[in-house]
Design a protein around this motif. Structure first.
Motif, mmCIF file in Angstrom:
data_model
loop_
_atom_site.group_PDB
_atom_site.id
_atom_site.type_symbol
_atom_site.label_atom_id
_atom_site.label_comp_id
_atom_site.label_asym_id
_atom_site.label_seq_id
_atom_site.Cartn_x
_atom_site.Cartn_y
_atom_site.Cartn_z
ATOM 1 N N GLU A 42 0.768 -1.092 0.133
ATOM 2 C CA GLU A 42 -0.050 -0.067 0.201
ATOM 3 C C GLU A 42 1.014 1.416 0.043
ATOM 4 O OE1 GLU A 42 -0.373 -2.481 2.147
ATOM 5 O OE2 GLU A 42 -2.367 -3.182 1.831
ATOM 6 N N LEU A 43 1.972 1.153 0.641
ATOM 7 C CA LEU A 43 3.031 2.077 0.649
ATOM 8 C C LEU A 43 3.464 2.493 -0.721
ATOM 9 C CD1 LEU A 43 3.713 4.315 3.100
ATOM 10 C CD2 LEU A 43 6.046 2.629 3.135
ATOM 11 N N LYS A 44 3.825 1.614 -1.293
ATOM 12 C CA LYS A 44 4.347 1.807 -2.940
ATOM 13 C C LYS A 44 3.077 2.537 -3.685
ATOM 14 C CE LYS A 44 7.691 -2.006 -2.773
ATOM 15 N NZ LYS A 44 7.915 -3.479 -3.110
ATOM 16 N N LEU A 45 2.156 2.119 -3.405
ATOM 17 C CA LEU A 45 0.815 2.468 -4.355
ATOM 18 C C LEU A 45 0.762 3.991 -4.046
ATOM 19 C CD1 LEU A 45 -1.540 -0.562 -4.172
ATOM 20 C CD2 LEU A 45 -0.588 0.379 -6.125
ATOM 21 N N LEU A 46 0.659 4.392 -2.674
ATOM 22 C CA LEU A 46 0.443 5.742 -2.304
ATOM 23 C C LEU A 46 1.732 6.788 -2.698
ATOM 24 C CD1 LEU A 46 -0.892 5.366 1.498
ATOM 25 C CD2 LEU A 46 -1.965 6.526 -0.480
ATOM 26 N N ALA A 76 1.161 7.116 -6.383
ATOM 27 C CA ALA A 76 -0.131 8.056 -6.691
ATOM 28 C C ALA A 76 0.599 9.752 -6.228
ATOM 29 C CB ALA A 76 -1.301 7.891 -5.702
ATOM 30 N N ARG A 77 1.417 9.569 -5.172
ATOM 31 C CA ARG A 77 1.816 11.063 -4.815
ATOM 32 C C ARG A 77 2.758 11.567 -5.746
ATOM 33 N NH1 ARG A 77 5.265 11.798 0.702
ATOM 34 N NH2 ARG A 77 5.304 13.892 1.141
ATOM 35 N N THR A 78 3.815 10.696 -6.503
ATOM 36 C CA THR A 78 4.524 11.354 -7.431
ATOM 37 C C THR A 78 3.773 11.447 -8.669
ATOM 38 O OG1 THR A 78 5.178 8.948 -8.213
ATOM 39 C CG2 THR A 78 6.611 10.017 -6.580
ATOM 40 N N LYS A 79 2.561 11.033 -9.160
ATOM 41 C CA LYS A 79 1.874 11.427 -10.159
ATOM 42 C C LYS A 79 1.077 12.693 -10.014
ATOM 43 C CE LYS A 79 0.244 6.989 -12.310
ATOM 44 N NZ LYS A 79 -0.980 6.168 -12.306
ATOM 45 N N ASN A 80 0.560 12.798 -8.741
ATOM 46 C CA ASN A 80 -0.030 14.317 -8.785
ATOM 47 C C ASN A 80 0.297 14.581 -7.316
ATOM 48 O OD1 ASN A 80 -1.783 16.177 -8.845
ATOM 49 N ND2 ASN A 80 -3.673 14.958 -9.251
#
Length: 167
Positions: free
Chosen positions: A58-62, A65-69
């Motif tokens: 979940e940390l990798k997914l977050l 998502a944080r680096t995308k936007n």
């Protein structure tokens, strides 16, 4: 546990001992008392390690998502995580926090967005026991309220029922 980790971090860093600390800032053995910054750093380290251990996917997914936007407040990944309905996001310290409807309230940041912790972990049990003792051995709901002032433990109510048996 936090104080023990803080002393270990102090020993690991082996920073120079400030000589300007008066005798009231030292114990009878000459050991310098811990500062609030050292205690907060040790707690932050413990929480990061727990989240890396239990929520690595979940940390990798977050993070993705944080680096995308980077301007978005929360990084949602619908149907990919077990706690997505809590609107998780990563704060400036690298901790996963819970987003909430209270984001426009006048509460403190830690109360509006508690740190997310797993239910079946020893540190979560220690936090529950500490809150239970600080609330003078209160019932499940009062212990849950005390814990959720700073932390959001997944399946918290059942975990408190499981933990508070030990007095």
């Amino acid at each position: 546990m936090i104080r023990s980790i803080a002393y270990l971090l102090r020993w690991k860093n082996k920073g120079p001992l400030p000589s300007n600390i008066p005798d009231t800032g030292r114990s009878r053995r000459g050991i310098r008392y811990l500062t609030l910054v050292e205690i907060a750093h040790a707690e932050l380290l413990i929480l990061r390690l727990i989240q890396r251990e239990k929520f690595s996917a979940e940390l990798k997914l977050l993070e993705a998502a944080r680096t995308k936007n980077p301007n978005r407040f929360k990084g949602s990944f619908k149907s990919q995580a077990k706690f997505d309905e809590l609107n998780p996001f990563i704060d400036d310290d690298g901790l996963i926090r819970v987003g909430s409807r209270l984001k426009h309230s006048d509460l403190l940041f830690n109360q509006k967005h508690p740190v997310l912790l797993p239910s079946n972990h020893h540190v979560s049990d220690l936090i529950i026991r500490d809150a239970h003792h600080r609330n003078f051995h209160g019932a499940v709901q009062s212990t849950l309220y005390a814990v959720r002032e700073r932390f959001w433990i997944l399946n918290g109510k059942n975990q408190i029922r499981h933990c508070r048996i030990i007095v």
